[in-house]
Design a protein around this motif. Structure first.
Motif, PDB file in Angstrom:
ATOM      1  N   LYS A  43       0.852  -1.207   0.000  1.00  0.00           N
ATOM      2  CA  LYS A  43       0.000   0.000   0.000  1.00  0.00           C
ATOM      3  C   LYS A  43       0.877   1.243   0.000  1.00  0.00           C
ATOM      4  O   LYS A  43       0.543   2.242  -0.614  1.00  0.00           O
ATOM      5  CB  LYS A  43      -0.919  -0.021   1.217  1.00  0.00           C
ATOM      6  CG  LYS A  43      -1.978  -1.103   1.106  1.00  0.00           C
ATOM      7  CD  LYS A  43      -3.350  -0.613   1.514  1.00  0.00           C
ATOM      8  CE  LYS A  43      -4.363  -1.722   1.264  1.00  0.00           C
ATOM      9  NZ  LYS A  43      -4.111  -2.935   2.096  1.00  0.00           N
ATOM     10  N   ALA A  44       1.998   1.185   0.718  1.00  0.00           N
ATOM     11  CA  ALA A  44       2.886   2.345   0.770  1.00  0.00           C
ATOM     12  C   ALA A  44       3.542   2.594  -0.588  1.00  0.00           C
ATOM     13  O   ALA A  44       3.655   3.730  -1.025  1.00  0.00           O
ATOM     14  CB  ALA A  44       3.958   2.144   1.840  1.00  0.00           C
ATOM     15  N   SER A  45       3.953   1.523  -1.256  1.00  0.00           N
ATOM     16  CA  SER A  45       4.619   1.710  -2.555  1.00  0.00           C
ATOM     17  C   SER A  45       3.587   1.899  -3.659  1.00  0.00           C
ATOM     18  O   SER A  45       3.768   2.725  -4.546  1.00  0.00           O
ATOM     19  CB  SER A  45       5.524   0.521  -2.871  1.00  0.00           C
ATOM     20  OG  SER A  45       4.817  -0.703  -2.761  1.00  0.00           O
ATOM     21  N   ASN A  46       2.504   1.136  -3.622  1.00  0.00           N
ATOM     22  CA  ASN A  46       1.358   1.338  -4.518  1.00  0.00           C
ATOM     23  C   ASN A  46       1.743   1.426  -5.995  1.00  0.00           C
ATOM     24  O   ASN A  46       1.484   2.418  -6.656  1.00  0.00           O
ATOM     25  CB  ASN A  46       0.610   2.614  -4.065  1.00  0.00           C
ATOM     26  CG  ASN A  46      -0.732   2.752  -4.746  1.00  0.00           C
ATOM     27  OD1 ASN A  46      -1.286   1.764  -5.239  1.00  0.00           O
ATOM     28  ND2 ASN A  46      -1.242   3.973  -4.810  1.00  0.00           N
ATOM     29  N   VAL A  47       2.358   0.375  -6.471  1.00  0.00           N
ATOM     30  CA  VAL A  47       2.765   0.303  -7.878  1.00  0.00           C
ATOM     31  C   VAL A  47       2.113  -0.941  -8.481  1.00  0.00           C
ATOM     32  O   VAL A  47       2.206  -2.019  -7.901  1.00  0.00           O
ATOM     33  CB  VAL A  47       4.300   0.184  -7.991  1.00  0.00           C
ATOM     34  CG1 VAL A  47       4.724   0.025  -9.443  1.00  0.00           C
ATOM     35  CG2 VAL A  47       4.980   1.388  -7.348  1.00  0.00           C
ATOM     36  N   PRO A  48       1.437  -0.789  -9.627  1.00  0.00           N
ATOM     37  CA  PRO A  48       0.780  -1.981 -10.198  1.00  0.00           C
ATOM     38  C   PRO A  48       1.810  -2.980 -10.741  1.00  0.00           C
ATOM     39  O   PRO A  48       2.874  -2.578 -11.218  1.00  0.00           O
ATOM     40  CB  PRO A  48      -0.060  -1.402 -11.352  1.00  0.00           C
ATOM     41  CG  PRO A  48       0.586  -0.095 -11.680  1.00  0.00           C
ATOM     42  CD  PRO A  48       1.219   0.417 -10.429  1.00  0.00           C
ATOM     43  N   PRO A  49       1.479  -4.262 -10.667  1.00  0.00           N
ATOM     44  CA  PRO A  49       2.367  -5.286 -11.235  1.00  0.00           C
ATOM     45  C   PRO A  49       2.478  -5.125 -12.746  1.00  0.00           C
ATOM     46  O   PRO A  49       1.563  -4.609 -13.390  1.00  0.00           O
ATOM     47  CB  PRO A  49       1.659  -6.608 -10.904  1.00  0.00           C
ATOM     48  CG  PRO A  49       0.640  -6.281  -9.875  1.00  0.00           C
ATOM     49  CD  PRO A  49       0.272  -4.851 -10.065  1.00  0.00           C
ATOM     50  N   GLY A 212       6.439  -3.902 -10.043  1.00  0.00           N
ATOM     51  CA  GLY A 212       6.495  -2.796 -11.004  1.00  0.00           C
ATOM     52  C   GLY A 212       7.688  -2.799 -11.937  1.00  0.00           C
ATOM     53  O   GLY A 212       7.810  -1.912 -12.785  1.00  0.00           O
ATOM     54  N   GLY A 213       8.585  -3.757 -11.768  1.00  0.00           N
ATOM     55  CA  GLY A 213       9.784  -3.763 -12.628  1.00  0.00           C
ATOM     56  C   GLY A 213      10.787  -2.742 -12.137  1.00  0.00           C
ATOM     57  O   GLY A 213      10.450  -1.807 -11.412  1.00  0.00           O
ATOM     58  N   GLY A 415       9.414  -1.413  -3.431  1.00  0.00           N
ATOM     59  CA  GLY A 415      10.046  -0.212  -3.966  1.00  0.00           C
ATOM     60  C   GLY A 415      10.880  -0.427  -5.219  1.00  0.00           C
ATOM     61  O   GLY A 415      11.587   0.480  -5.651  1.00  0.00           O
ATOM     62  N   THR A 416      10.772  -1.607  -5.811  1.00  0.00           N
ATOM     63  CA  THR A 416      11.621  -1.976  -6.957  1.00  0.00           C
ATOM     64  C   THR A 416      11.683  -0.908  -8.041  1.00  0.00           C
ATOM     65  O   THR A 416      12.753  -0.614  -8.577  1.00  0.00           O
ATOM     66  CB  THR A 416      11.086  -3.290  -7.585  1.00  0.00           C
ATOM     67  OG1 THR A 416      10.869  -4.241  -6.544  1.00  0.00           O
ATOM     68  CG2 THR A 416      12.063  -3.843  -8.605  1.00  0.00           C
ATOM     69  N   SER A 417      10.530  -0.336  -8.375  1.00  0.00           N
ATOM     70  CA  SER A 417      10.449   0.508  -9.575  1.00  0.00           C
ATOM     71  C   SER A 417      10.887   1.954  -9.341  1.00  0.00           C
ATOM     72  O   SER A 417      10.966   2.728 -10.294  1.00  0.00           O
ATOM     73  CB  SER A 417       9.007   0.509 -10.085  1.00  0.00           C
ATOM     74  OG  SER A 417       8.174   1.183  -9.161  1.00  0.00           O
ATOM     75  N   PHE A 418      11.162   2.325  -8.096  1.00  0.00           N
ATOM     76  CA  PHE A 418      11.485   3.731  -7.853  1.00  0.00           C
ATOM     77  C   PHE A 418      12.913   4.031  -8.308  1.00  0.00           C
ATOM     78  O   PHE A 418      13.831   3.257  -8.054  1.00  0.00           O
ATOM     79  CB  PHE A 418      11.300   4.081  -6.377  1.00  0.00           C
ATOM     80  CG  PHE A 418       9.894   3.844  -5.883  1.00  0.00           C
ATOM     81  CD1 PHE A 418       8.808   4.172  -6.672  1.00  0.00           C
ATOM     82  CD2 PHE A 418       9.664   3.286  -4.644  1.00  0.00           C
ATOM     83  CE1 PHE A 418       7.498   3.945  -6.232  1.00  0.00           C
ATOM     84  CE2 PHE A 418       8.374   3.052  -4.181  1.00  0.00           C
ATOM     85  CZ  PHE A 418       7.290   3.385  -4.983  1.00  0.00           C
ATOM     86  N   PRO A 419      13.088   5.184  -8.975  1.00  0.00           N
ATOM     87  CA  PRO A 419      14.387   5.485  -9.586  1.00  0.00           C
ATOM     88  C   PRO A 419      15.394   6.023  -8.565  1.00  0.00           C
ATOM     89  O   PRO A 419      15.874   7.147  -8.681  1.00  0.00           O
ATOM     90  CB  PRO A 419      14.032   6.537 -10.643  1.00  0.00           C
ATOM     91  CG  PRO A 419      12.839   7.230 -10.079  1.00  0.00           C
ATOM     92  CD  PRO A 419      12.082   6.203  -9.275  1.00  0.00           C
TER      93      PRO A 419
END
Lengths: 713, 713
Positions: A43-49, A212-213, A415-419
C-alpha cells in the motif's frame, strides 16, 4: 430470522476464515492470513504489477505441499512457517552487508542505518527471500518482523536436530539443524506472497515485475556524478564542473549538499541567497556544460521554512532535530510538501534528489512512541518512509515527463520501480560489494560509492568497483576528494571512468531489461544458471557431492561475497586494497578476459593477478558487449553514437540493444526500440555480426557500427 | 431495566477507566493503566515487599503533578511519559556496561547476552530508573520495552529543543534537548510504580525493599571461589582444593562446569559416572577441607535425561541445542525439574548453582515464535526465565533451611532478593566496573570476575577489583588460570585475597543492610549524599553553576564510571592494566587512605599513584571497618573470630555489625544480632571505641576485639 442471520454470519465468517493460496498473477501466489493491517508495504509503494511481462513468463504451481506452510494468528501476533530441505540455501531479506547465505540467520527487520552487523537493521530490510530450490516468499507487512531463517528447531519437527554431548562430542554445534523459516509478525494477520521459479533468477524477476519492474533511469543517470563540499556556492560548483571538463573526466550530474539551503537539519527547502543567489541561472549554466543538479534533502521541516505553518497540522507528534515530520500518507501533506519542491526546485531545473536520514539511527528519527495524524503507527511509518519519499518525489518528475535518478537512504519491499539508489555512511569496500550482491535479491539498487581513501591503491580499487555499479558516484561532500586527487593513479582512474561511459549502451540496455523483464542489472552468483546448478540440486551425484575431489562443487556451495554478474554477460571480481591476486569462481561454460578476449577457464576456480590498473572482468562465451566512444556526458535524445560491438569466445551470440530518448516517459507509449545484435559463425570459422534496424519511427541513435571479435583477433 | 444495566455498565466502566495513583506501601505509588498482561515481572518473581522496613522509612508525596505523567493505551500498545527537568539526570534501566547516565539513551529492554553496546539488550534489562531529583519509576512489564530516556522531542512540548542551522551553527547537535522519558509497552495496559526519595539512595532502598530486600548470602558465599576446568574429575577437583590450601589461598567454594554431567548442552542433570563416580563422598571430602561445590547447569533437558519423558509435555514448542525447554510457570514443571535437582544434587551436598544461558544470544535461546504450554508468550518467558530459575532453585535450599549463593546469566525487575550474582562472557575490566556501579540502580548483583589475563599486571588489577565485589570469583573453567599463575604478582594477589577474608565482618554486615534496609553493598557515586548534592539541585548557586571556576562541580556532573562505594564507608577506585595513576572524585567531607589512614582530601578531584600492589580505597571521615584474621574459609556457625576494628579520620563514628549463624534462615525467626560499634572522642582528643554486646541468646561470634585508630596512629 435470527437463526438465519446467525447462519449467514457464520457462513460468511468461515468463508473469510478459510484462507487459501490463490495464483493472483502468473506464478505469483497469495494468501491472506487473519486480519492484516490496513497499511502495508504494497500500500505504501502502490505500484501496479507488470502483468504483461508476468504473463509472458507464464504461471507455475504452488511450490509447497499446503500442509508444509503454517500460518497462525494468536495473541495479536501472526506466526508463519515455511519448510526448508537439507540442501536448500536462502538469499535475500534485504540489503545485508556481510552475508549472502541467510540460512541460519536471525533477523529483526527494521529500517535503520546499517550498524556493522547483519541483524535485520538495514536501509532496506525487505521481507522477501529467494530459495535455491527456486521459489520466493514475500511478507507484505510494514511491521518490524522477526525472522528465524532456518535457525529455530521445533520439538515436534520431523527433521529435528540431533542432541549431542558438548563435553566430548567434537561435532557438537551451537547452531543445531533447523528445517524451517519461521516469522513473527506483530499484527493480527498478514498478506503473504509466494513467487514461483523454476530458477532463482525467475523468482527474482517475478518479484521485481510484481512490484512494477526496475526503474529505467535517464541515460545521464548512468554517467558519472560528483557530490561537492556541503558549503560550496554556485561559483565553486561551476568551477568544479569546469575542472572535470578540463581534466577530461566524465560528469553528468553534481550533487549539492545541505548548504544549498538557507538552513538545514531541519530544512527550509529554500535556496540560500548568499551561496545560490540565482539558482535557475546557475543550473542553466551547468546544463550548458552537460551537467545536471541533484539536491540533498531530508524531510524534516524547519520552523523557518515557508511551508512550516501550512504543513504543521499534518505532521507527527514528535520532531527530528527540532524539525516537524510530515505524514506522507496524507494527500494534504503531499500537496504542501512536494508542491514546494516542484515549484522551487524542479521547475528551476533540479534533476533529482538525495534523500537522507529516512532510515535511522534510532536517535536520528522519530521515536516509536510518535503519533502520526493519519493514525499509521510510528513503526509502520518507519518501515515505509523511504518508500513514500521515493514514490512521491519521483512522481513530480513524471508529471513533467522527465525521468529522475536519485539517492535514498531507505527502501523496502515494493520499492523496486522507484528510480533511486541506496547509499549510506558505512564505508567498507568488501562489504559494499556484498551489499551490491544482496541488492539483487531484494529489488533495490545500491551504490558502492567512493568517498575518500587512505592510499592511491585504495582509491583506484574503489573507483574500479564504482564503474561496475548502478550509480557511478564520488561522494566527496566531506572529504573534497576529486577523481584525480591521487596523481599516482589519476590516469588509471580516468581510464576506468571513460570505460563506464563507453559501456553506456550496455548499461542502458541492461537497465531496460530490469525495467521490462525484471532482471537485476547487478546480480549475485546464485542467480546465475551455470553457477547454482549444483547448489540448487537436492540430490547430488557422487562426484558432485564429493567435496574433496570436486573443489568447484565446494566453491559454489560456499558463500561468495566478492564477485557478481553485471548485465547479461559480465562477471566482475573486484580487487580490494592490499590484494595482488584473488580467486574467481567461473560458472559452467567458457569464460574470457574482458580486456583481451583471452580464454581464462570454465567451471573452475582460477587465480588472477590483474595488476593495479585492471578490475578483473570476465565475459561469458558468446557474450556481446555494445560500447560507444568515451563521451564526457551521456548522449542526449538527439545525439548519435558510434557503436563498437565486442564479441567474446568461440561461439555465436545474441544481444538485445535497447534505445529510447533517454530522458522522458515516452517509452511508455511505445517510443523505444529493441534491436537484435547477432554474431554468427561462418563456414570458415570466422564470426560475422549484424544488427537489426530500429522499427520505423522508433528511436535510433546509432551513427556507425564497428565490430570487434575479441577472442579471434 | 435495560437502561439500568447500561447505566451500571458505564458506571463500572468509568470506575475502571479512572486510573489513579495510589500509595500502596509507604513511599510506593502505583497505577494500573488499561488492562495489563496477566503475567509480569512481579508475578514472575513473586516476592512480598518488606513492609516493616518500608514503614520505618515512612511515606512520601507523589513526586509529579498528575498532569505531567501521561499514560495512554492505543492499538495494542501502552504509551507512557514522565517529565524531566533541565538539570535532571537519570540512572538505571538495568545492567548497562558503558554508561551510567541514561539521559539521552534509547533502550530496547530485552534479556540478552551483553553485546558491547548499551542498547537495552543485557542480562538484566530492569525497567526501573532513578532520578537525581529523588524519585524512581518502575514499569512492571515482562515485555520488550522501548525506552526513550530523554531522547525524544515532542512538537507540542513546553520545552522544545531549538531548531539550529547545521550549515553554520557550531552549537547544532544531533541530539536535541528532550524533556521527558517516554516508553512504549507492547501491551494493552501496564502497572506502574513510582518510588519516593527524597534522596536517590532512598529511592533505591524503597525499590529494593518493595521487591523483597537484597539476599543475605551464607557467610561462605562472600569468601573466594574458583571454577575448575570443565572436564576435571573428582580427583582433580580435590587436588585443586588441596593446592589452594597448600598455597595459603582462601577458597570457600569450587564450581564444576558442564563435565560434571554425563551429557551437557542439552543436559542430563546426572553426574558423570566416569568423572564423578561417588559424588556424595567427593563433596564430603571437599567439605572437610572447608570447600563447597557449585554446579554449572543450563535448563535445557537432554533426551537422555531421566526427567525427559515426564517433563516433555510441560516444555516449549521449540528446543535449545536439541534440549527441551521447561515452562517454569507450571507447577508440574517445577516439581519434575527441581525435584530431580533436590534429590540428586542438593541432598548429596551441592551448595549452589551457576545457571547459564538463560539470557541469549538470540541464537542460543528459544525463538520468539515459540509457544509454551502455559500460554505465556516467548517474549515474556525470555524476560522472566532468569527470575524464575533463581526463585525456584533458591527455594530448594530454603526448604532445607540452607542458604545458597550462586551465579546466573539473567535477571530482571523484582529479582532483588534472589541469592544470585550475574556474570557473563564479556571481559572488559573497565566495563565490568561500570556494570558494578549500574547493578546498584537495578536491584541486582554483578561479579567482575577474573578469568584470564595477558599480563601479570592485568591479573593483579583484576583480582583487586574482584576483592571489592559481591562475589570474589576466579572463573578459570576454560583458561585454567590459578591465583598464583603469574608468579610475579602471586604474593600481591594472595594478600588481596586475604584482605577479602579479613573484611568478612564488614562485607557480611553490608549485605545484611542490603537485606534488611535495601541499601546496595556496592553503589554508584550518584547514590552518595555528599556526592550528588550538586548534580541533584535544580537551582544552582552561581558558584556551583560556574563550571569554569568550579571543577569539582563539573566532575560530579560528569558521568563517573570508574569509582564506586563499597559498603557504608569505602570508596573504591580500581586501577586498570596500563595505568600508573588515576584521578578520584572525593565527595563532600574528609576522606582517608584505607591502607594508611592518611588524610587524602575533601570535595575535590585528587590524583593517586598507588603502585601495583594497591587498589585505591578511601574511607569516609569517622568510618569504621570491622575486620578479622585472614582465614582461608569463612567462619562456620560455631566459629569465633578475633575482631580488629579500624577507625578513620578526625571525627567520631558508629557502625552496625551484623551477625547470625551464617548458614540458615533462622535469622528470619530473630536469630541474629546487630551490635553497635561506637568510636568517641575523649577530652584529650584521643579516640576510644566500644562495642555493644549481643542480646541474650542471640548470635555472638566474637572472641576478642582490637581497636586501630588509623588516622591517629
Amino acid at each position: 430470522m435470527r437463526f438465519l442471520l446467525i447462519f449467514i454470519y457464520f457462513f460468511c465468517f468461515s468463508l473469510i476464515a478459510q484462507e487459501q493460496w490463490e495464483e493472483v498473477n502468473p506464478g505469483v501466489w497469495k494468501i491472506t492470513v487473519g486480519t492484516p493491517d490496513e497499511f502495508d508495504l504494497l500500500k505504501a509503494s502502490n505500484v501496479p504489477p507488470k502483468i504483461e511481462a508476468l504473463t509472458r513468463m507464464g504461471g507455475g504451481n504452488f511450490p509447497f505441499d499446503l500442509s508444509e506452510v503454517v500460518t497462525e494468528v494468536r495473541s495479536n501476533h501472526t506466526y508463519l512457517r515455511f519448510p526448508l530441505d537439507r540442501q536448500e540455501q536462502i538469499y535475500g531479506f534485504g540489503l545485508n552487508f556481510k552475508t549472502v547465505h541467510q540460512r541460519g540467520q536471525i533477523l529483526h527487520l527494521h529500517v535503520d542505518h546499517y550498524g556493522g552487523r547483519d541483524n535485520g537493521r538495514t536501509h532496506a530490510p525487505v521481507p522477501f527471500y529467494v530459495s535455491s530450490n527456486g521459489y520466493g516468499v514475500f511478507i507484505n507487512s510494514a511491521r518490524y518482523l522477526d525472522i528465524y531463517a532456518g535457525s529455530a528447531a521445533r520439538k515436534d519437527s520431523e527433521n529435528p536436530p540431533e542432541a549431542r554431548d558438548r563435553n566430548t562430542d567434537r561435532n557438537w554445534t551451537s547452531r543445531p539443524y533447523s528445517d524451517a523459516v519461521e516469522v513473527l509478525v506483530p499484527s493480527e494477520g498478514v498478506e503473504l506472497y509466494v513467487f514461483v521459479g523454476p530458477s532463482p533468477l525467475e523468482v527474482v524477476r517475478r518479484y521485481n515485475l510484481f512490484t512494477g519492474g526496475g526503474p529505467l533511469p535517464p541515460r545521464w543517470g548512468l554517467g558519472f556524478t560528483q557530490r561537492v563540499h556541503k558549503l560550496f556556492n554556485a561559483e565553486q560548483v561551476l568551477e568544479e564542473a569546469a575542472l572535470f571538463e578540463e581534466k577530461g573526466f566524465p560528469l553528468d550530474f553534481i550533487g549539492l549538499e545541505p548548504g544549498w539551503q538557507s538552513k538545514s537539519y531541519p530544512n527550509t527547502f529554500v535556496w540560500d541567497k548568499g551561496r545560490f543567489p540565482e539558482p535557475e541561472k546557475f543550473m542553466d549554466k551547468l546544463k550548458e556544460k552537460g551537467v545536471r543538479v541533484n539536491l540533498w534533502v531530508n524531510p524534516y521541516v524547519s520552523p523557518e521554512s515557508p511551508i512550516y505553518k501550512e504543513i504543521r497540522p499534518y505532521t507527527a507528534s514528535h520532531t527530528v532535530w527540532a524539525g516537524i515530520v510530515p505524514d506522507f500518507t496524507l494527500e494534504k501533506t503531499k500537496e504542501i510538501f512536494w508542491d514546494h519542491f516542484d515549484k522551487n526546485h524542479i521547475e528551476q531545473g533540479v534533476s533529482g534528489y538525495k534523500i537522507d536520514e529516512v532510515d535511522g539511527y534510532d536517535r536520528y528519527l522519530w521515536p516509536d512512541v510518535t503519533q502520526f495524524p493519519s493514525g499509521i503507527s510510528a513503526e509502520q511509518m518507519r518501515q515505509t518512509y523511504g518508500l513514500m519519499v521515493q514514490k512521491q518525489s519521483a512522481a513530480l518528475f513524471r508529471a513533467r515527463n522527465k525521468r529522475t535518478y536519485g539517492l535514498v537512504r531507505a527502501s523496502n519491499g515494493g520499492g523496486t520501480s522507484f528510480p533511486y539508489v541506496i547509499y549510506n555512511d558505512y564505508y567498507n569496500h568488501e562489504d559494499f560489494i556484498t551489499a551490491l550482491i544482496n541488492s539483487s535479491f531484494s529489488g533495490v539498487l545500491w551504490t558502492p560509492e567512493a568517498r575518500a581513501s587512505k592510499t592511491p591503491e585504495e582509491w583506484l580499487r574503489r573507483m574500479q568497483s564504482v564503474v561496475f555499479s548502478p550509480m557511478a558516484m564520488i561522494n566527496a561532500w566531506s572529504s573534497g576528494t576529486k577523481p584525480w586527487s591521487f596523481p599516482e593513479v589519476a590516469e588509471e582512474v580516468k581510464e576506468m571512468a571513460l570505460l563506464r561511459m563507453q559501456m553506456m549502451p550496455y548499461w542502458y540496455s541492461e537497465f531496460a531489461k530490469y525495467h521490462f523483464d525484471g532482471t537485476p542489472p547487478f546480480r549475485g552468483m546464485s542467480l546465475e544458471d551455470g553457477y547454482q546448478i549444483i547448489s540448487q540440486k537436492n540430490t547430488l551425484t557422487d562426484d558432485e557431492a564429493n567435496l574433496e575431489t570436486n573443489p568447484y562443487a565446494e566453491a559454489v556451495r560456499k558463500e561468495v561475497k566478492d564477485q557478481y554478474m553485471a548485465g547479461e554477460y559480465l562477471l566482475v571480481a573486484p580487487m580490494f586494497a592490499g590484494e595482488e591476486s584473488r580467486t574467481v569462481i567461473l560458472p559452467r561454460g567458457k569464460w574470457y578476459d574482458f580486456y583481451t578476449g583471452e580464454f581464462v577457464g570454465q567451471e573452475e576456480v582460477i587465480t588472477v593477478t590483474p595488476g593495479l590498473d585492471k578490475i578483473p572482468v570476465f565475459v561469458k562465451n558468446g557474450g556481446i558487449i555494445p560500447m560507444m566512444e568515451p563521451l564526457l556526458h551521456a548522449p542526449g535524445p538527439e545525439d548519435k553514437i558510434n557503436l563498437e560491438i565486442k564479441h567474446y569466445g568461440d561461439k555465436p551470440g545474441e544481444y538485445l540493444l535497447y534505445d529510447d530518448d533517454g530522458e522522458t516517459f515516452d517509452y511508455e507509449q511505445g517510443h523505444y526500440s529493441w534491436r537484435t545484435i547477432t554474431v554468427e559463425q561462418k563456414g570458415n570459422g570466422m564470426f560475422k555480426g549484424s544488427i537489426t534496424k530500429a522499427e520505423k519511427n522508433k528511436p535510433d541513435n546509432i551513427n556507425s557500427v564497428v565490430w570487434k571479435y575479441m577472442t579471434n583477433e
